[in-house]
Structures are given as structure tokens and as C-alpha cells.
Design a protein around this motif. Structure first.
Motif, PDB file in Angstrom:
ATOM      1  N   ILE A  62     -61.596 103.979 -36.990  1.00 12.96           N
ATOM      2  CA  ILE A  62     -61.005 102.671 -36.648  1.00 12.96           C
ATOM      3  C   ILE A  62     -60.400 102.724 -35.249  1.00 12.96           C
ATOM      4  N   ALA A  63     -59.711 103.814 -34.930  1.00 14.44           N
ATOM      5  CA  ALA A  63     -59.118 103.965 -33.604  1.00 14.44           C
ATOM      6  C   ALA A  63     -60.199 103.988 -32.526  1.00 14.44           C
ATOM      7  N   LEU A  64     -61.311 104.629 -32.818  1.00 12.61           N
ATOM      8  CA  LEU A  64     -62.419 104.682 -31.865  1.00 12.61           C
ATOM      9  C   LEU A  64     -62.996 103.291 -31.626  1.00 12.61           C
ATOM     10  N   GLU A  65     -63.194 102.521 -32.694  1.00 11.00           N
ATOM     11  CA  GLU A  65     -63.723 101.161 -32.553  1.00 11.00           C
ATOM     12  C   GLU A  65     -62.762 100.284 -31.758  1.00 11.00           C
ATOM     13  N   LYS A  66     -61.470 100.446 -31.990  1.00 11.04           N
ATOM     14  CA  LYS A  66     -60.489  99.657 -31.248  1.00 11.04           C
ATOM     15  C   LYS A  66     -60.510  99.999 -29.770  1.00 11.04           C
ATOM     16  N   ARG A  67     -60.639 101.290 -29.462  1.00 15.47           N
ATOM     17  CA  ARG A  67     -60.642 101.686 -28.071  1.00 15.47           C
ATOM     18  C   ARG A  67     -61.895 101.185 -27.352  1.00 15.47           C
ATOM     19  N   LEU A  68     -63.025 101.220 -28.051  1.00 17.46           N
ATOM     20  CA  LEU A  68     -64.284 100.785 -27.455  1.00 17.46           C
ATOM     21  C   LEU A  68     -64.483  99.277 -27.541  1.00 17.46           C
ATOM     22  N   ARG A  69     -63.677  98.626 -28.414  1.00 14.51           N
ATOM     23  CA  ARG A  69     -63.774  97.173 -28.620  1.00 14.51           C
ATOM     24  C   ARG A  69     -65.169  96.762 -29.108  1.00 14.51           C
ATOM     25  N   VAL A  70     -65.705  97.555 -30.021  1.00 18.05           N
ATOM     26  CA  VAL A  70     -67.023  97.257 -30.589  1.00 18.05           C
ATOM     27  C   VAL A  70     -67.085  97.835 -32.004  1.00 18.05           C
ATOM     28  N   LYS A  71     -67.835  97.170 -32.874  1.00 14.51           N
ATOM     29  CA  LYS A  71     -68.017  97.655 -34.238  1.00 14.51           C
ATOM     30  C   LYS A  71     -69.119  98.703 -34.254  1.00 14.51           C
ATOM     31  N   LEU A  72     -68.797  99.892 -34.720  1.00 16.86           N
ATOM     32  CA  LEU A  72     -69.754 100.993 -34.737  1.00 16.86           C
ATOM     33  C   LEU A  72     -70.418 101.187 -36.094  1.00 16.86           C
ATOM     34  N   LEU A  73     -69.712 100.822 -37.157  1.00 16.44           N
ATOM     35  CA  LEU A  73     -70.213 101.040 -38.510  1.00 16.44           C
ATOM     36  C   LEU A  73     -70.101  99.777 -39.345  1.00 16.44           C
ATOM     37  N   ASN A  74     -71.100  99.567 -40.202  1.00 10.77           N
ATOM     38  CA  ASN A  74     -71.014  98.539 -41.235  1.00 10.77           C
ATOM     39  C   ASN A  74     -70.555  99.225 -42.518  1.00 10.77           C
ATOM     40  N   ARG A  75     -69.518  98.683 -43.148  1.00  8.89           N
ATOM     41  CA  ARG A  75     -68.943  99.324 -44.329  1.00  8.89           C
ATOM     42  C   ARG A  75     -68.989  98.374 -45.523  1.00  8.89           C
ATOM     43  N   THR A  76     -69.415  98.908 -46.659  1.00  6.56           N
ATOM     44  CA  THR A  76     -69.271  98.207 -47.936  1.00  6.56           C
ATOM     45  C   THR A  76     -68.622  99.197 -48.890  1.00  6.56           C
ATOM     46  N   THR A  77     -68.375  98.767 -50.099  1.00  4.87           N
ATOM     47  CA  THR A  77     -67.741  99.668 -51.070  1.00  4.87           C
ATOM     48  C   THR A  77     -68.661 100.818 -51.464  1.00  4.87           C
ATOM     49  N   ARG A  78     -69.977 100.653 -51.237  1.00  7.62           N
ATOM     50  CA  ARG A  78     -70.925 101.684 -51.665  1.00  7.62           C
ATOM     51  C   ARG A  78     -71.730 102.306 -50.527  1.00  7.62           C
ATOM     52  N   HIS A  79     -71.670 101.706 -49.366  1.00  5.95           N
ATOM     53  CA  HIS A  79     -72.605 102.165 -48.336  1.00  5.95           C
ATOM     54  C   HIS A  79     -71.976 102.066 -46.952  1.00  5.95           C
ATOM     55  N   VAL A  80     -72.344 103.013 -46.089  1.00  4.78           N
ATOM     56  CA  VAL A  80     -71.944 103.002 -44.684  1.00  4.78           C
ATOM     57  C   VAL A  80     -73.211 103.086 -43.845  1.00  4.78           C
ATOM     58  N   SER A  81     -73.366 102.180 -42.899  1.00  7.04           N
ATOM     59  CA  SER A  81     -74.524 102.219 -42.008  1.00  7.04           C
ATOM     60  C   SER A  81     -74.065 102.008 -40.575  1.00  7.04           C
ATOM     61  N   VAL A  82     -74.863 102.505 -39.658  1.00  5.04           N
ATOM     62  CA  VAL A  82     -74.500 102.435 -38.246  1.00  5.04           C
ATOM     63  C   VAL A  82     -75.032 101.133 -37.636  1.00  5.04           C
TER      64      VAL A  82
END
Length: 305
Positions: free
Chosen positions: A38-58
């Protein structure tokens, strides 16, 4: 929060597609790994990962960042190893790409020995014959056969193999066995074509300094030697195969060598890596290990019959 720690956490989540698994591999609490990403995404100001309760994708942006991040982490690891004199203990993630036949018959059967010798290396082995951009794809080294035309890479010769002509007993019973190259030209053949160039290779024979090329009557062209061999076993045509592949089929009687008196070409095998990888302990370890395997492999024509 350390930038390299957040970068490492992100790359591990991408590779394992799980925050939980990434946390276990890093020996950190899951909440810490999540906070780092989360800190990395905030610093870069971009979403890096898609998150659901069962799956993580880039995300597309995350995929681009990942390729750059693994290169930076690899360079940092190598720099620290050089400074701390830790080069004698190869470690870290090693990405390689090898022809599928080499991976299946030479490397994969010996992987247990590799990991016993180098327990701190994590290996990612792609199996293909495609053109690879080592720098942009973050691949440390590749194994390839034949002539090397890319002068930007460092090439180390691992060994060589010979191409021998074979036929299935069913094909030879129906069409006869060629006694010379002139007769061979009239036979049906199973051809191999390169994924790198799209070129279909003829049968090549060497007599002193004279090289003879035979096209035959192609029935099918395939870009994988194992599938070529299976096709030839069905009796549709003669084939020219590397001896280390043919051994399996000659031992079972599915293929028999023909034209024993004619010498086919010798194909050199190379390991290739970018010049900036020449001091990498893990690349050097992999190169030395594969060279040992090729030295022990049975590539001569006597062992293939």
C-alpha cells in the motif's frame, strides 16, 4: 519505510499471487507485507495490484514496475555479494530460458542435485526456443543451439550434439530404406522449423569440406523436436534428430537409424547472458552446472543407436 523492502514485498506478492504466501516466504506478518505494498502504491500514485478476497492479480502498470523491480533487486543482491565477498554462496532468484528438449532430458532430471549444491538459488526455468530479450524481460541467461548472431551477449560453449537420420520401421517397410543421399531426396520427411526465425531446416550432411543439403518431400514441419519425433514414429516420413533426443525412441524400437555411412552436421550448444551478468555468482553457478551435465550427456552416435 525502506524502498527496497517495499519493492521486495511487491515482487514476492506478484510471484506467489498471494499476500499470505508472500508473508510466509519473507518471514513477515501478512499485515506488514500489505502495508508495504500500500505504501508503494501511494508513493507511486498508481494501482499495482487488483485484490479480491480470493485472488491477487497484477495491473498493467504493476507488471511494468515488476519487470524493472526484479532487475534492480538482482543488481542490488549482486553488488552486496561482491562487496561482502559472498560470491562463493550463489543465492537469489535465477530466471533462465532453455529449449524444451534440453529442459526435459538434461536439466530437469538433475534439478535435485542442483538444489543440493545451491540451496539458496530459486530457479525459474522457461522452456522455449523463442527470441528472448534478456534485458527487458529480466532473464539472466538462456541456452540455445546453433550459430550465435547476437554479439551483444556473452556466449559460453556448453557442448555439441549431432543430427542423425531416422525412420520408423513401418515407414521403411512401406517405402524402403534409402541407400544414399540421392535416394533420400525422394523420400517423405518430417521437418523442424525454428520458432526464432521461422526457417525450416533441411537435412544436412558433411563429407570432408563438402556439405550436402537434402530437402526431401516434406509432409509436415513442426517447431518442437519431441513432437517431430512422435510424428516420425507414426510412419509418415524420415526425420533428422539430435542424438540425445533420439535415444528414447531408438531404445524402444520406434525409430531406427538410416544412412549410417553419412555424417550429419554437429550443432554447438551455448549458454548466453548479458555482459552485465558476467560477475553474477548464480549465473556462473548455473553455467558451470549445465556444462557438467552436457559433458556427461550421451551425444555420440554410438549411444543413439
Amino acid at each position: 519505510m525502506d524502498r527496497f523492502d517495499t519493492m521486495l514485498a511487491f515482487t514476492r506478492v506478484v510471484e506467489l499471487t498471494s499476500f499470505t504466501k508472500a508473508a510466509v516466504s519473507l518471514n513477515l506478518p501478512k499485515a506488514t507485507v500489505s502495508a508495504q505494498v500500500i505504501a508503494l502504491e501511494k508513493r507511486l500514485r498508481v494501482k499495482l495490484l487488483n485484490r479480491t478476497t480470493r485472488h491477487v492479480s497484477v495491473t498493467p502498470e504493476g507488471a511494468g514496475y515488476y519487470e524493472r523491480a526484479i532487475r534492480l533487486l538482482g543488481e542490488l543482491e549482486e553488488t552486496e555479494a561482491a562487496v561482502s565477498h559472498a560470491a562463493m554462496t550463489p543465492k537469489g532468484r535465477l530466471r533462465v530460458d532453455v529449449p524444451s528438449a534440453v529442459g526435459r532430458r538434461i536439466l530437469a532430471p538433475a534439478l535435485a542435485e542442483f538444489f543440493d549444491r545451491y540451496p539458496e538459488i530459486d530457479l525459474e526455468m522457461g522452456c522455449s526456443d523463442r527470441p528472448v530479450d534478456l534485458i527487458n524481460e529480466g532473464i539472466d541467461c538462456v541456452i540455445r543451439g546453433g550459430d550465435i548472431n547476437d554479439e551483444s551477449l556473452v556466449a559460453r560453449r556448453l557442448g555439441e550434439f549431432r543430427m542423425i537420420t531416422y525412420g520408423a520401421p513401418s515407414y521403411l517397410a512401406k517405402h524402403g530404406t534409402p541407400k544414399d543421399l540421392e535416394e533420400l531426396e525422394r523420400h517423405q520427411v518430417v521437418s523442424f522449423f525454428s520458432s526464432k526465425t521461422g526457417k525450416t531446416y533441411p537435412f544436412i550432411y558433411e563429407q570432408g569440406e563438402v556439405q550436402t543439403t537434402i530437402q526431401g518431400r516434406p509432409r509436415v514441419a513442426i517447431n518442437d523436436f519431441d513432437i517431430c519425433a512422435v510424428a516420425a514414429c507414426s510412419g509418415i516420413g524420415l526425420i533428422q534428430l539430435p542424438t540425445f533426443i533420439a535415444t528414447e525412441y531408438t531404445a524402444s524400437g520406434q525409430l531406427v537409424p538410416v544412412l549410417d555411412g553419412y555424417v550429419s552436421e554437429v550443432i554447438p550448444v551455448w549458454i548466453l547472458y548479458p555482459p552485465n551478468r558476467h560477475l553474477s555468482a548464480k549465473v556462473r553457478a548455473f553455467a558451470e552446472w549445465t556444462a557438467e551435465l552436457f559433458a556427461k550427456a550421451e551425444f555420440d552416435t554410438q549411444n543413439s543407436a
